[in-house]
Design a protein around this motif. Sequence first.
Motif, mmCIF file in Angstrom:
data_model
loop_
_atom_site.group_PDB
_atom_site.id
_atom_site.type_symbol
_atom_site.label_atom_id
_atom_site.label_comp_id
_atom_site.label_asym_id
_atom_site.label_seq_id
_atom_site.Cartn_x
_atom_site.Cartn_y
_atom_site.Cartn_z
ATOM 1 N N LEU A 278 31.820 36.014 47.085
ATOM 2 C CA LEU A 278 32.016 35.715 45.669
ATOM 3 C C LEU A 278 32.617 36.956 45.020
ATOM 4 O O LEU A 278 32.079 38.054 45.160
ATOM 5 N N GLU A 279 33.705 36.760 44.300
ATOM 6 C CA GLU A 279 34.417 37.926 43.793
ATOM 7 C C GLU A 279 35.042 37.634 42.440
ATOM 8 O O GLU A 279 35.455 36.512 42.156
ATOM 9 N N SER A 280 35.099 38.687 41.607
ATOM 10 C CA SER A 280 35.807 38.625 40.338
ATOM 11 C C SER A 280 36.289 40.016 39.985
ATOM 12 O O SER A 280 35.473 40.926 39.787
ATOM 13 N N LEU A 281 37.585 40.203 39.904
ATOM 14 C CA LEU A 281 38.117 41.500 39.492
ATOM 15 C C LEU A 281 37.883 41.733 38.003
ATOM 16 O O LEU A 281 37.810 42.868 37.558
ATOM 17 N N ALA A 282 37.767 40.671 37.225
ATOM 18 C CA ALA A 282 37.543 40.816 35.788
ATOM 19 C C ALA A 282 36.168 41.395 35.492
ATOM 20 O O ALA A 282 36.005 42.198 34.574
ATOM 21 N N THR A 283 35.161 41.001 36.248
ATOM 22 C CA THR A 283 33.801 41.481 36.008
ATOM 23 C C THR A 283 33.383 42.593 36.963
ATOM 24 O O THR A 283 32.376 43.263 36.730
ATOM 25 N N GLY A 284 34.128 42.777 38.060
ATOM 26 C CA GLY A 284 33.770 43.806 39.028
ATOM 27 C C GLY A 284 32.757 43.360 40.054
ATOM 28 O O GLY A 284 32.234 44.172 40.812
ATOM 29 N N SER B 120 44.877 28.239 57.270
ATOM 30 C CA SER B 120 45.329 29.370 56.468
ATOM 31 C C SER B 120 44.689 29.265 55.091
ATOM 32 O O SER B 120 44.841 28.262 54.401
ATOM 33 N N VAL B 121 43.947 30.293 54.716
ATOM 34 C CA VAL B 121 43.280 30.332 53.421
ATOM 35 C C VAL B 121 43.848 31.506 52.632
ATOM 36 O O VAL B 121 43.841 32.642 53.109
ATOM 37 N N THR B 122 44.359 31.242 51.456
ATOM 38 C CA THR B 122 44.943 32.289 50.630
ATOM 39 C C THR B 122 44.055 32.529 49.419
ATOM 40 O O THR B 122 43.721 31.595 48.683
ATOM 41 N N VAL B 123 43.660 33.790 49.210
ATOM 42 C CA VAL B 123 42.858 34.177 48.057
ATOM 43 C C VAL B 123 43.720 35.070 47.174
ATOM 44 O O VAL B 123 44.189 36.125 47.617
ATOM 45 N N ARG B 124 43.971 34.682 45.915
ATOM 46 C CA ARG B 124 44.787 35.468 44.999
ATOM 47 C C ARG B 124 43.892 36.257 44.067
ATOM 48 O O ARG B 124 43.128 35.701 43.278
ATOM 49 N N ASP B 125 43.988 37.607 44.158
ATOM 50 C CA ASP B 125 43.211 38.461 43.264
ATOM 51 C C ASP B 125 43.570 38.218 41.802
ATOM 52 O O ASP B 125 42.735 38.343 40.907
ATOM 53 N N ALA B 126 44.833 37.876 41.560
ATOM 54 C CA ALA B 126 45.288 37.699 40.183
ATOM 55 C C ALA B 126 44.516 36.613 39.448
ATOM 56 O O ALA B 126 44.436 36.616 38.214
ATOM 57 N N ASP B 127 43.923 35.660 40.182
ATOM 58 C CA ASP B 127 43.205 34.562 39.546
ATOM 59 C C ASP B 127 41.964 35.033 38.797
ATOM 60 O O ASP B 127 41.488 34.330 37.894
ATOM 61 N N THR B 128 41.411 36.163 39.192
ATOM 62 C CA THR B 128 40.207 36.668 38.510
ATOM 63 C C THR B 128 40.420 38.052 37.921
ATOM 64 O O THR B 128 39.463 38.749 37.591
ATOM 65 N N LEU B 129 41.673 38.495 37.782
ATOM 66 C CA LEU B 129 41.952 39.840 37.278
ATOM 67 C C LEU B 129 41.633 39.972 35.798
ATOM 68 O O LEU B 129 41.156 41.006 35.338
#
Length: 777
Positions: A43-49, A110-119
């Motif tokens: 579980l990840e979110s770049l917006a919240t860290g 193939s699974v793609t995770v985009r960091d930009a989605d939670t930036l």
Amino acid sequence: MGSRFALVALLWGIPLFAQRTTGEIRLHVKDQIGEPVAATGLLESLATGVRRAFQADPQGIYTFRGLPFGPYSLRLERDGFAGQVLKLEVRSEAPVERTVTMGVAPLETSVTVRDADTLTDPRSTAASRYIGPEMLEKRQASTPGRSAVDLVNAQPGWLLEANGVLHPRGSEYDVQYVIDGIPLYDNRSPAFAQSLGIDEFESMTIRTAGFPAEFGRKLGGVIEVATSPDAPAGWHGSAAAQGGSFAQAGGFASVQYARRRNAFAVSGEGFSTDRYLDAPVLENYTNHGSGGAASARWTRKWSDADSTRFYASTRHTGFLVPNELLQEAAGQRQDRTADETMGHVSHTHVFSPRVLGQARLMVRDTSAALWSNPLSTPILPFQDRGFREAYAGASVSVNLGAHELKAGGEALFTNIHENFAYRIATYSLGDVPVFDPEVPAEFQFASRGKGRDQSAYLQDLWRLGRLTISAGLRFDHHKLVQNETGWSPRLGVAYSMPRAGVVLRASYDRVFQVPSLENVLLASTDLVERLGGQGAFLPLRSARGNYLEAGFTKGAFGKLRLDGTWYRRKIQNFADDNLLLNTGVSFPIAFREVEVHGYEAKVEVPRWGRLSGYVSYSNLLGVGHLPVAGGLFLGNDASALLSGTDAFAITQDQRNSVRARVRVEAHRRLWFALSGAYNSGLPFEVEGPQDEALIASQYGARLLSKVNYDRGRVRPSASINASVGADLLKRDKVTVRFQADAFNLGDRLNLINFSGVLSGTAVEAGRNFAARMTLSF
């Protein structure tokens, strides 16, 4: 029957209050025929860290607790099944429940995770800062009692004055701590309160604007800290040992055991250092401090709908007041202690997937003491003060689709005692007078008071397409030295432009802030005649203000985030502090009005390959306006303060501040970091005797080179720091980590404050280092 119903209504209606601005995700994973799947994932979110790896149990169930509001990316994997990526949002304390069906894997997946989605967070109406477990574990070392303070000071808009006193956007006394949902309104800096180590806690959330209506009474800034919300089965624990310059030594240890529906945890910490406060002179005389703390908690999950947590802690700190040159020559010794014992219980009940209720009770006893030896000069102060506090509160959160509603309130009962005395040892230093001859040689003050506070609020987060509206209304009643009420409307908006990667936001906060508890009875008593007959007294009243903020968040390259903010604060009865006759004992005062405005910017790279870091800039201009509005003022210039109309720079008026840090993962077990700070310098006004020879004899000529008398400001300060960390062992569930930090590499002389003879001068430490070893299992 009627009385019982009334009691239930009272418990869930009138004292409804809970400052728990986090939510949870309840995950249930199954296959295509409905059988549970024990999937693993991230579980990840770049917006919240937030970045949490997890393993679902054999029933395919896992719960993420203590999640800050924001967007999340959830990745699920299991051998033989196709990997999945889900996008989720947490916007309320009401749990987000999600059932995921995993299909059989094709030959190639193939699974793609985009960091930009939670930036960026498209729903955030203000720029709050979240510091998660990884950042806490790899933080720079701190002087004992300042680990939380130093983390907050790295954020835009926060200023750290002498002895670890935080000032958000120009505020003096108005910092609120929230510990596991319990609000604490007293001054938590090292010189006032007990050591608050960060090792016990898992996360911090930091706010300076866009406050939900559930926050009140102290709103210069809000710092929420929380212990771990998760209790994995079996034995778990951690330990840390730290040592460094100034004979610093400290340690922390915690053990947790969970089985079925129960989880138990105990922790303890201790420290010793020869530089506890910021010294007033380069020689760092009499600056020893030591202390310790212990805590225990028990969590009981009664059912899927009900859980209860009990928490108890005790803390003690003892330290010396650092001497200046003349005081050291005279043989002065002044001791201070701070103690606190606290216990609280909280209960959470899920009425339905859309309705959650919480209730909390807390009691605590806090005390502080100061005493002097017979050789103290020019004055011997004594103090024994404290308060007992009882708190009750609860809240109800309701999810109505596009609306996230929350209603609640609190009741706070405070009993204060103050006992203060002094004896003047000498009325002059050499030929220079220090005290007016009319000031009595001895004085004693003792008083008790009761405070009663009640609050209620209602707030809503409304999602309307790309537009988000946060609105709320809060009512406060405060009775201690005055009987006052205040209404506080709050409004925030955010508008998301996904194609541009931009979120525009703005907020308005009406605030009602009560006077500080520290020596409030002394400051609320007319003692002018007993202290020499020259001065003035005005009753203290609560501050009322309007906060405005506007800003934007912009994502770039899917890796970089830029935050820009403009803010303005206008406050009546602005809280400040004053010293009583150079005793070192401060008490609250108030000015008629203060205006603070400025700009803040932060460029942050949460994670870009092996690189992460940030650079931030803050600009602040704070102007106060006479006359004074409340408190005790001594001396023949008090009449000018009462009738004056002049404007002046407030003591937190630091025009420019820069913070930066870059961290590089050189290897999966080795990292390096470099950080720096710049401050343009605080204003000062020399109090007491202004004889330059006396001032030099008190502080030393080298220190005075850092004072710009023409501008009335301390000269700029700067420092560069370096860190290195390594995972010495990382096997299964056991990790051993080593970290070393070096500070002020250039050994630059930095002056924090300069405020005249015998008061308010503080010097930053020169080049120093610290090393920490941690173990977790």
